[in-house]
Design an enzyme around this catalytic site. Structure first.
Site, PDB file in Angstrom:
ATOM      1  N   HIS A 147       1.303  -1.055  -0.146  1.00 25.91           N
ATOM      2  CA  HIS A 147      -0.143   0.098   0.170  1.00 25.91           C
ATOM      3  C   HIS A 147       1.118   1.164  -0.115  1.00 25.91           C
ATOM      4  CE1 HIS A 147      -4.426  -1.261   0.650  1.00 25.91           C
ATOM      5  NE2 HIS A 147      -3.957  -2.041   1.030  1.00 25.91           N
ATOM      6  N   THR A 157      -8.002   6.556  -2.794  1.00 30.21           N
ATOM      7  CA  THR A 157     -10.176   6.470  -3.090  1.00 30.21           C
ATOM      8  C   THR A 157     -10.516   7.123  -3.116  1.00 30.21           C
ATOM      9  OG1 THR A 157     -10.616   5.545  -1.104  1.00 30.21           O
ATOM     10  CG2 THR A 157      -9.344   4.276  -3.029  1.00 30.21           C
ATOM     11  N   LYS A 172      -9.380  13.882   4.000  1.00 36.33           N
ATOM     12  CA  LYS A 172      -8.724  12.818   4.037  1.00 36.33           C
ATOM     13  C   LYS A 172      -7.437  12.923   4.868  1.00 36.33           C
ATOM     14  CE  LYS A 172      -7.177  14.069  -0.520  1.00 36.33           C
ATOM     15  NZ  LYS A 172      -6.553  12.763  -1.125  1.00 36.33           N
ATOM     16  N   ARG A 173      -6.468  11.858   5.528  1.00 35.41           N
ATOM     17  CA  ARG A 173      -6.073  12.006   6.148  1.00 35.41           C
ATOM     18  C   ARG A 173      -5.068  13.420   6.165  1.00 35.41           C
ATOM     19  NH1 ARG A 173      -6.429   8.227  10.712  1.00 35.41           N
ATOM     20  NH2 ARG A 173      -4.481   9.733  12.224  1.00 35.41           N
ATOM     21  N   LYS A 180     -14.161   8.854  -5.351  1.00 34.16           N
ATOM     22  CA  LYS A 180     -15.656   8.702  -4.505  1.00 34.16           C
ATOM     23  C   LYS A 180     -16.305  10.675  -4.888  1.00 34.16           C
ATOM     24  CE  LYS A 180     -13.749   6.653  -0.768  1.00 34.16           C
ATOM     25  NZ  LYS A 180     -13.660   7.582   1.055  1.00 34.16           N
ATOM     26  N   LYS A 195       0.488  14.699   1.724  1.00 33.92           N
ATOM     27  CA  LYS A 195      -0.881  15.093   0.635  1.00 33.92           C
ATOM     28  C   LYS A 195      -0.867  16.650   0.713  1.00 33.92           C
ATOM     29  CE  LYS A 195      -2.890  10.584   3.142  1.00 33.92           C
ATOM     30  NZ  LYS A 195      -3.963  10.441   2.284  1.00 33.92           N
TER      31      LYS A 195
END
Ligand SMILES: *Cc1c(COP(=O)(O)O)cnc(C)c1O
Length: 799
Positions: free
Chosen positions: A346, A642, A534-535, A646, A540
């Site tokens: 992952h 992901t 998101k986290r 969405k 990120k």
């Protein structure tokens, strides 16, 4: 029970009275939720029993998906949907004067996961059952899932999550199927006729008690099982304080570790991992023995999948069972183990690659360590034969080196399949991170691009869009999500575009109400909803988003002739409690929100919202309302993502880097229908390898950057003192590891393209429609079909 709304209403009222001894009028929403939940679980049970029976009696191959996380969210709504009784129940409840939505609010999210990895596992379960595939989840029944986040004075505060406080209507405890798992102790070697065998003595035993949750397929009779293990005291060890033993035992399933991309290295975490793996494998083997007797053809009937390296001890655990309990030779046991187990990687973030110090591993799991050691020795011998004298290579590839066990190496060596989660991620695995393994085992590597269940993330989350799609192209897309492509022919149809815009408008209203309730801030429903949820993690790059908002705000303040379409920037993110840097970014977002939202000079055009406690149920209200999907990770860092899928499925346009599955979204929709920017993976990896990036140059040459960075440390944000110094330092003193400043200019331009594009609503709607049209490939049904065919070799089991 659910045949029509009249019978439903009657039975619901009956059941409520029986369960609570009160009338409907006296009942609370929680009473109503529990009543309905129990009715639904009972309704599921006959199909659950027959699915179990069919799976037990047939020779069909089955898969077990082992994951340390399952981020399920709420189950009432998705179960009603999949059972095909959502409308009956909704209408029945309406006639009683109540809303299903209000009842659903009484269900706690099952938040047994951190983020993407755990949510993927949950989407996979939904797809397995919906495709009639015999596939089960195995996980841990954490008493406390991921912490609840509160924002106090702009800072994150963590509260223990308590999803089991009011019970859980979906689970069934199976005490009779409990299993003992042993830790610590010694290994005795026994010699008999020149053969050695091993006995684990003086082990401390923990009881693993299964709680089964039904996994209902969509409009099918298949009901698979998610088995969550609860840790309980077993036999009290002599010479140990009873209370200490009880506390230590229960601790194993007490808390989910709240970190998704960091290797903690704590002994309790290793205990959790072995607890999950040993209980699951012993249970799988027990069932298999009951039917087949021996285990010599296990791999022909059973596939076991490990979601990331956390359950990788499945490899030595299966070896232990085959060697010590079944008396097999090493060679035979190895062939069966490798033939049974497969692995998904992952991440390539080095801080996330699991490594266990031998001094922790060996005493806790003495027999398992012996087996890992033997696997390592045999593997190193194999390498030595293939690359004689190449010490460096062997040192780099070894499973145990410098007194640490490298779980990813064990995973690749001990399984028949290693897959990445998006095309680019799999390529990086093969050609960089795991290059040396790819050279010796090329046939083991493959890609399975992640997906999401369109049932939860479109049909359930966005009933308005679902109805519109059904009216326009029929319902075939529900079972064949790629049929969403049929709306492509409506992408220039004025009345369809109008209908799409009306759906978005309604969803934006719903979210705006929720925002008003939670934050007190009124937002402009016709503004662009620009969302990053998101986290919170440096890679990120929520920081890039923040710096751009600061720049935009500065520009609006300084240049009265500058016009933009009003924009609402919406954030949701939890930071791991020990991740101080990430928590500072949360505070920064909130400080900026405070400033911007209260500035009358600009707040008709600019608002910033931080939604606390981002989780699955909140996400279901966010995705349908988004116009812009922020997917701005440093290229090469986000394995897939992901959330991006969405958003796309709900008609938002991606503003993203060429990272993870964003690239595949681009390939699907074409460059006219996505906003990309920034360095490519190749460029990022080149900088890491050869240097050449100097963040201070961007600081000196770009006055927009200079201005916003100086605002971080100059007292511009009141009451934050030197709180943001670490952010400033990460960008300048530590040379901006994630290339925030490098990508800033390119991001600003992409944001300007978004602003311009939105003002042409006609074209924007066309782009939005094309995004929905091409999103079918990102259904997890596609992903799971690929796993089933290429890795697990399983097929649907209908009855
Ligand atoms: C989908 C999802 C994630 C993963 O989001 P990414 O943007 O891919 O990191 C995390 N948390 C929740 C609650 C989700 O639904």
């Amino acid at each position: 029970m659910f045949t029509n709304k009249e019978t439903f209403k009657r039975e619901f009222l009956n059941k409520l009275e029986m369960m609570y001894g009160k009338t409907f009028l006296e009942s609370t929403p929680r009473d109503q939720y529990n009543t309905l939940g129990n009715m639904v679980r009972e309704y599921i049970s006959s199909n659950w029993i027959s699915t179990n029976e069919t799976q037990r009696s047939s020779n069909h191959k089955q898969v077990y998906y082992l994951s340390i996380e399952f981020l399920l969210g709420r189950l009432l709504g998705s179960n009603l949907l999949n059972l095909g009784i959502l409308n009956t129940v909704e209408e029945g409840l309406n006639e009683l004067g109540i809303q299903l939505d209000d009842i659903e609010e009484s269900e706690a999210d099952a938040g047994l996961g951190n983020g993407g990895l755990g949510r993927l596992a949950a989407c996979f379960l939904d797809s397995l059952a919906s495709l009639n595939l015999p596939g089960h989840g195995c996980g841990i029944r954490y008493k406390h899932g991921l912490f609840d986040q509160k924002i106090v004075d702009g800072y994150q505060v963590e509260l223990p999550e308590q999803w089991l406080r009011h019970g859980n209507v979906w689970e069934v405890r199976k005490s009779d199927q409990a299993i003992e798992v042993g830790f610590w102790g010694e290994i005795e070697t026994v010699e008999k006729n020149g053969e050695f065998s091993f006995k684990h003595v003086e082990a401390e035993k923990i009881m693993a008690v299964p709680y089964d949750i039904p996994v209902v397929g969509f409009e099918t009779t298949t009901v698979n099982t998610l088995r969550l293990w609860n840790a309980e005291p077993s036999r009290y060890p002599t010479g140990k304080d009873v209370l200490v033993y009880k506390r230590e035992t229960e601790a194993v399933s007490e808390f989910l570790y709240p970190d998704d991309t960091h290797d903690e290295g704590k002994i309790l975490r290793l205990k959790q991992q072995y607890f999950l793996v040993s209980a699951s494998l012993q249970s799988i083997v027990r069932n298999f023995r009951a039917k087949h007797g021996r285990l010599h053809d296990l791999h022909e009937h059973i596939a076991i999948h490990v979601n990331d390296t956390h359950p990788v001890l499945a490899i030595p655990e299966l070896m232990r069972i085959l060697l010590d309990e079944e008396g097999m030779s090493w060679e035979q046991a190895w062939e069966i183990t490798r033939g049974t187990i497969s692995y998904t990687n992952h991440t390539t973030l080095s801080e996330a690659l699991e490594k266990w110090p031998v001094h922790i591993f060996q005493p806790l799991l003495p027999r398992i360590f012996m087996i890992v050691n033997e696997i390592n020795e045999r593997f190193c011998q194999e390498l030595w034969k293939q690359f004689p004298g190449d010490w460096k290579r062997i040192e780099d590839m070894a499973i145990i080196a410098h007194n640490v066990v490298k779980m990813a190496h064990l995973a690749i060596v001990g399984t028949h399949s290693t897959n990445g989660v998006a095309h680019i991620h799999s390529e990086i695995l093969k050609h960089r991170e795991m290059k040396s393994f790819y050279e010796i085992y090329p046939e083991r590597f493959n890609n399975k691009t992640n997906g999401i269940t369109h049932r939860r993330w479109l049909i359930k989350a966005n009933p308005q869009l679902t109805s519109l799609l059904n009216e326009s192209i029929g319902e075939s897309w529900i079972s064949k999500p790629r049929d969403l492509i049929n709306i492509k022919s409506f992408s220039k149809d004025a009345s369809f575009k109008y209908a799409i815009s009306e759906v978005k408008k309604i969803r934006k209203q719903i979210l705006a109400e929720r925002i008003k309730e939670q934050t007190g801030v009124t937002i402009d429903e016709s503004s662009i909803f620009d969302v990053q949820v998101k986290r919170l993690h440096a890679y990120k790059r929520q920081l890039l988003n923040v710096l751009h908002i600061m720049y935009l705000y500065n520009k609006l303040k300084e240049d009265s002739s500058y016009t933009i379409h009003p924009r609402t920037f919406i954030f949701g993110a939890k930071a791991s409690p020990g991740y101080h840097y990430a928590k500072k970014i949360i505070k920064l977002i909130n400080s900026l929100a405070d400033k911007v939202n209260n500035d009358k000079q600009t707040n008709d055009r600019l608002k910033v919202i931080f939604l606390e406690n981002y989780r699955v149920s909140l996400a279901e209200d966010i995705f349908p309302a988004a116009d812009v999907s922020e997917q701005i990770s440093t290229a090469s860092k986000e394995a897939s993502g992901t959330g991006n899928m969405k958003f796309m499925m709900n008609g938002a346009l991606t503003l993203g880097t060429l990272d993870g599955a964003n690239i595949e979204i681009l390939d699907e929709v074409g460059k006219e229908n996505i906003f990309t920017f920034g360095l490519t993976s190749e460029e990022v990896l080149h900088f890491y390898q050869y240097g050449g990036y100097h963040s201070h140059e961007y600081f000196h040459h770009d006055k927009r950057i200079r201005q916003v960075l100086e605002q971080l440390t100059s007292g511009y944000f009141p009451d934050t003192a030197d709180h943001f110094d670490a952010i400033y330092d990460s960008l300048l003193m530590e040379n901006d590891q994630y290339f925030v400043l490098r990508d800033f200019g390119s991001y600003v331009q992409a944001q300007e393209r978004v602003n311009t594009a939105y003002q042409n609503q006609d074209e924007w709607l066309e782009k939005s429609i094309l995004n929905i049209a091409h999103s079918g490939t990102f259904s997890s049904d596609r992903t799971i079909s690929e796993y089933a065919k290429d890795i697990w070799k399983i097929s649907p089991l209908k009855f």
